[in-house]
Write a protein that holds these residues in place. Structure first.
Motif, PDB file in Angstrom:
ATOM      1  N   UNK A 460       0.701  -1.226  -0.085  1.00  0.00           N
ATOM      2  CA  UNK A 460      -0.108  -0.127   0.052  1.00  0.00           C
ATOM      3  C   UNK A 460       0.866   1.079  -0.233  1.00  0.00           C
ATOM      4  N   UNK A 461       0.690   2.300  -0.802  1.00  0.00           N
ATOM      5  CA  UNK A 461       1.588   3.177  -1.033  1.00  0.00           C
ATOM      6  C   UNK A 461       0.948   4.376  -0.212  1.00  0.00           C
ATOM      7  N   UNK A 462      -0.232   4.577  -0.557  1.00  0.00           N
ATOM      8  CA  UNK A 462      -0.995   6.019   0.127  1.00  0.00           C
ATOM      9  C   UNK A 462      -2.517   5.566  -0.089  1.00  0.00           C
ATOM     10  N   UNK A 463      -3.226   6.270   0.787  1.00  0.00           N
ATOM     11  CA  UNK A 463      -4.736   6.157   0.630  1.00  0.00           C
ATOM     12  C   UNK A 463      -5.392   7.444   0.439  1.00  0.00           C
ATOM     13  N   UNK A 476     -21.894   9.106   1.590  1.00  0.00           N
ATOM     14  CA  UNK A 476     -21.119   8.317   1.169  1.00  0.00           C
ATOM     15  C   UNK A 476     -19.810   8.729   0.784  1.00  0.00           C
ATOM     16  N   UNK A 477     -18.863   8.020   0.157  1.00  0.00           N
ATOM     17  CA  UNK A 477     -17.650   8.380  -0.106  1.00  0.00           C
ATOM     18  C   UNK A 477     -16.934   7.193  -1.033  1.00  0.00           C
ATOM     19  N   UNK A 478     -15.809   7.478  -1.673  1.00  0.00           N
ATOM     20  CA  UNK A 478     -15.166   6.742  -2.574  1.00  0.00           C
ATOM     21  C   UNK A 478     -13.950   6.547  -1.888  1.00  0.00           C
ATOM     22  N   UNK A 479     -13.352   5.189  -2.068  1.00  0.00           N
ATOM     23  CA  UNK A 479     -12.049   5.056  -1.405  1.00  0.00           C
ATOM     24  C   UNK A 479     -10.986   4.550  -2.472  1.00  0.00           C
ATOM     25  N   UNK A 480      -9.977   4.969  -2.420  1.00  0.00           N
ATOM     26  CA  UNK A 480      -8.908   4.690  -3.149  1.00  0.00           C
ATOM     27  C   UNK A 480      -7.413   4.312  -2.666  1.00  0.00           C
ATOM     28  N   UNK A 481      -6.842   3.447  -3.263  1.00  0.00           N
ATOM     29  CA  UNK A 481      -5.375   2.880  -2.771  1.00  0.00           C
ATOM     30  C   UNK A 481      -4.498   3.392  -3.812  1.00  0.00           C
ATOM     31  N   UNK A 493     -16.223   2.571  -5.117  1.00  0.00           N
ATOM     32  CA  UNK A 493     -16.999   3.852  -5.018  1.00  0.00           C
ATOM     33  C   UNK A 493     -18.200   3.811  -4.121  1.00  0.00           C
ATOM     34  N   UNK A 494     -18.378   4.762  -3.419  1.00  0.00           N
ATOM     35  CA  UNK A 494     -19.844   5.068  -2.895  1.00  0.00           C
ATOM     36  C   UNK A 494     -20.039   4.089  -1.721  1.00  0.00           C
ATOM     37  N   UNK A 495     -19.162   4.312  -0.995  1.00  0.00           N
ATOM     38  CA  UNK A 495     -19.114   3.370   0.470  1.00  0.00           C
ATOM     39  C   UNK A 495     -20.012   4.031   1.330  1.00  0.00           C
ATOM     40  N   UNK A 496     -20.189   3.632   2.633  1.00  0.00           N
ATOM     41  CA  UNK A 496     -20.772   4.599   3.630  1.00  0.00           C
ATOM     42  C   UNK A 496     -19.723   5.243   4.047  1.00  0.00           C
ATOM     43  N   UNK A 497     -20.090   6.389   4.389  1.00  0.00           N
ATOM     44  CA  UNK A 497     -18.822   7.367   4.912  1.00  0.00           C
ATOM     45  C   UNK A 497     -18.126   6.860   6.178  1.00  0.00           C
ATOM     46  N   UNK A 498     -18.863   6.375   6.833  1.00  0.00           N
ATOM     47  CA  UNK A 498     -18.180   5.894   8.037  1.00  0.00           C
ATOM     48  C   UNK A 498     -17.339   4.591   7.972  1.00  0.00           C
ATOM     49  N   UNK A 499     -17.958   3.639   6.902  1.00  0.00           N
ATOM     50  CA  UNK A 499     -17.224   2.597   6.409  1.00  0.00           C
ATOM     51  C   UNK A 499     -15.859   2.659   5.747  1.00  0.00           C
ATOM     52  N   UNK A 500     -15.914   3.985   5.028  1.00  0.00           N
ATOM     53  CA  UNK A 500     -14.682   4.374   4.260  1.00  0.00           C
ATOM     54  C   UNK A 500     -13.776   5.070   5.505  1.00  0.00           C
ATOM     55  N   UNK A 501     -14.249   5.772   6.062  1.00  0.00           N
ATOM     56  CA  UNK A 501     -13.196   6.391   7.103  1.00  0.00           C
ATOM     57  C   UNK A 501     -12.491   5.278   7.782  1.00  0.00           C
ATOM     58  N   UNK A 502     -13.388   4.465   8.176  1.00  0.00           N
ATOM     59  CA  UNK A 502     -12.552   3.312   9.178  1.00  0.00           C
ATOM     60  C   UNK A 502     -11.810   2.552   8.287  1.00  0.00           C
ATOM     61  N   UNK A 507      -6.425   0.422   7.181  1.00  0.00           N
ATOM     62  CA  UNK A 507      -5.765  -0.065   6.272  1.00  0.00           C
ATOM     63  C   UNK A 507      -4.228   0.658   6.478  1.00  0.00           C
ATOM     64  N   UNK A 508      -4.408   1.849   6.795  1.00  0.00           N
ATOM     65  CA  UNK A 508      -2.904   2.443   7.098  1.00  0.00           C
ATOM     66  C   UNK A 508      -2.319   1.885   8.249  1.00  0.00           C
ATOM     67  N   UNK A 509      -2.823   1.442   9.257  1.00  0.00           N
ATOM     68  CA  UNK A 509      -2.302   0.671  10.329  1.00  0.00           C
ATOM     69  C   UNK A 509      -1.818  -0.601   9.804  1.00  0.00           C
ATOM     70  N   UNK A 510      -2.530  -1.335   9.108  1.00  0.00           N
ATOM     71  CA  UNK A 510      -2.120  -2.616   8.416  1.00  0.00           C
ATOM     72  C   UNK A 510      -0.775  -2.641   7.664  1.00  0.00           C
ATOM     73  N   UNK A 511      -0.840  -1.563   6.707  1.00  0.00           N
ATOM     74  CA  UNK A 511       0.131  -1.202   5.768  1.00  0.00           C
ATOM     75  C   UNK A 511       1.476  -0.986   6.641  1.00  0.00           C
ATOM     76  N   UNK A 512       1.449  -0.411   7.718  1.00  0.00           N
ATOM     77  CA  UNK A 512       2.623  -0.101   8.589  1.00  0.00           C
ATOM     78  C   UNK A 512       3.191  -1.273   9.337  1.00  0.00           C
ATOM     79  N   UNK A 513       2.300  -2.182   9.626  1.00  0.00           N
ATOM     80  CA  UNK A 513       2.549  -3.381  10.464  1.00  0.00           C
ATOM     81  C   UNK A 513       3.290  -4.252   9.298  1.00  0.00           C
TER      82      UNK A 513
END
Length: 529
Positions: A460-463, A476-481, A493-502, A507-513
């Motif tokens: 994962x490069x960035x989110x 809703x919001x769209x999530x990109x890697x 595209x079009x995920x629930x805003x809370x799901x996308x933020x979570x 994912x940032x934590x998983x990528x660092x680990x």
């Protein structure tokens, strides 16, 4: 930069596959070599071919009246031949001088390339950043049995190093050496002979007690440090995995959107020509037809005889009709994988597998980023397992099938877009979703063209999150890697805003680990720990 390594080294050192051995730079202990002497002929033909087209066109337009027949039958033809000969001499002369000024060397950590006539250039490719090693064989080079070796490194689209041209066997040997060094193996210097076995008189013997047989008096030998591997014995064995039949490749091109567009365009041109009675419509539409036809032709010739094999140094791909390519992608260097299926392939359940590899991009992206041009579902999942053997989940096939076929009505493995997003995406809203496994993030989308993107956590490069005005209104919001340059653009595209933020936070934590536990880039060193 110096033009050539300075003299004063042992002239007896030789290297198979290179015509001249350039003296060694003693300060860096590098053995500088030149490419094959036929390289100027292979590279210079393009200049001559372009000159033939340009001079021929200019001569016909500005030559004597009567066109080509009058040109060849008159006294003007020898001027044309003289001009072509002059261009050929200049082109091949320049190529020969460029060949003399081009040298390369392989060090313990880096591959060096020097070239340039007026402006000298020296490029370095770090072996620990090596992403793939390709062997390219253009049509003209095939007549001479020559190949060009291309090293792609993690540094952008212009970070590769091309060494060409070499004999086929020498290119294979050099590729094996580079992959071995990139994997962390110690390779013996080409200039050093193999150590001879010690003579009996040189052995140091210990006193043998009385009554002890000589074979019982051998002292235990301590573990010796690993010896360098000879450069000539580095070719790793490969196991064929699959090949794409020619009939299936042609059928997949016929069922592609480009072919349908071409046929509809041609039908429209015929209808307009009949309705108007103007034949000029054909000439006006000819560039578009040639462009689409050229794309389809390149698909067939570029993916002809596509073969996939696996070896200890990575995934090996071989394909091409007019220009053959042999690619070797080391393990763990694939940044993202995409499985895609168009609606015209759904009846046969065919899938296309593409990858992002750091260093690939630009002109080479379309040719070098295909892991499987067309294959069955089983073949596509087999190829996926070569670059990502473990998804980190108990039932990987269930998760993958849900990503390829499922929607929100069929399963709950994926977190999907809410029902209210059908206003934004009435066709594919049920397909938009994601799931997370122990090793990767899986993103799916699309109904007419089904897409499943797989991104290993450590790659994962960035989110990013994006939210347009209508998305904000619907919550809703769209999530990109963000991955390296290539055909795979992981997003949902079009995920629930809370799901996308979570998802973004976790994912940032998983990528660092995952990056912290990934270990060294040289996988042979990791295995030896």
């Amino acid at each position: 930069m110096s033009a050539d390594p300075r003299p004063g080294t042992d002239p007896a050192t030789t290297d198979p596959g290179t015509s001249d051995l350039v003296p060694t730079d003693s300060t860096e202990n590098l053995q500088w070599r030149r490419v094959h002497p036929i390289t100027p002929l292979v590279r210079g033909w393009a200049v001559v071919g372009a000159a033939v087209v340009i001079l021929g066109q200019q001569s016909i337009e500005g030559g004597p009246r009567g066109g080509l027949i009058a040109l060849l039958s008159g006294e003007y033809w020898w001027t044309l031949l003289a001009a072509l000969a002059a261009v050929a001499l200049v082109g091949w002369g320049y190529s020969t001088l460029a060949w003399r000024m081009t040298t390369f060397a392989v060090g313990e950590e880096t591959v060096h390339l020097r070239r340039g006539i007026l402006f000298r250039q020296q490029r370095h490719a770090r072996l620990d950043r090596l992403q793939s090693v390709d062997i390219r064989q253009p049509l003209v080079a095939r007549f001479f049995g020559l190949c060009e070796l291309t090293l792609e490194t993690a540094g952008g689209t212009d970070s590769g190093v091309a060494i060409g041209f070499l004999k086929g066997a020498d290119a294979d040997e050099l590729r094996a050496e580079l992959l071995a060094r990139a994997a962390g193996l110690k390779v013996a210097d080409r200039r050093q002979a193999a150590p001879a076995a010690p003579a009996p008189s040189d052995a140091v013997s210990a006193p043998v007690p009385e009554g002890t047989a000589p074979q019982d008096a051998v002292a235990p030998v301590q573990d010796a440090p690993p010896q360098p591997v000879p450069a000539g014995s580095l070719e790793a064995p490969q196991v064929p995995v699959l090949s794409v039949p020619l009939g299936r490749l042609i059928a997949s091109v016929v069922r592609s959107g480009a072919m349908i567009t071409l046929l509809v365009w041609a039908l429209g041109v015929v209808v307009v020509m009949i309705a108007t009675g103007e034949f000029a419509v054909i000439s006006a539409s000819l560039p578009a037809v040639l462009g689409a036809g050229g794309y389809l032709f390149n698909r067939i010739t570029g993916e002809f005889d596509f073969r996939v094999a696996i070896s200890p140094d990575g995934v090996r791909l071989r394909h091409g009709m007019l220009e053959t390519r042999s690619q070797t992608i080391p393990p763990g260097r694939v940044q993202a994988v995409r499985l895609v299926q168009s609606v015209l392939w759904r009846g046969r359940d065919w899938w296309r597998v593409q990858v992002n590899v750091a260093g690939y991009g630009g002109e080479s992206e379309e040719k070098n980023s295909v892991l499987l041009p067309v294959g069955t579902r089983e073949e596509a999942l087999t190829v996926l397992s070569l670059v990502l053997p473990d998804l980190g989940v108990d039932e990987p096939r269930r998760v993958l099938d849900a990503g390829l076929d499922g929607d929100s009505r069929a399963e709950s493995v994926y977190v999907t877009a809410p029902r209210r997003t059908r206003i934004l995406d009435p066709v594919a809203w049920r397909r938009n979703g994601f799931t997370v496994t122990g090793r990767a993030l899986l993103l799916r989308r699309g109904r007419m063209v089904k897409i499943l993107d797989v991104v290993p956590h450590e790659r994962t490069q960035s989110l990013a999150l994006s939210q347009g005005p209508w998305q904000r209104r619907l919550g809703v919001a769209s999530f990109q890697v963000h991955s390296t340059e290539g055909p795979v653009h992981p997003e949902v595209p079009h995920l629930e805003a809370a799901d996308a933020a979570r998802l973004m936070t976790e994912q940032a934590r998983r990528a660092r680990t995952a990056r912290a536990a990934a270990g060294p880039e040289r996988w042979m060193e990791r295995q030896g720990e």
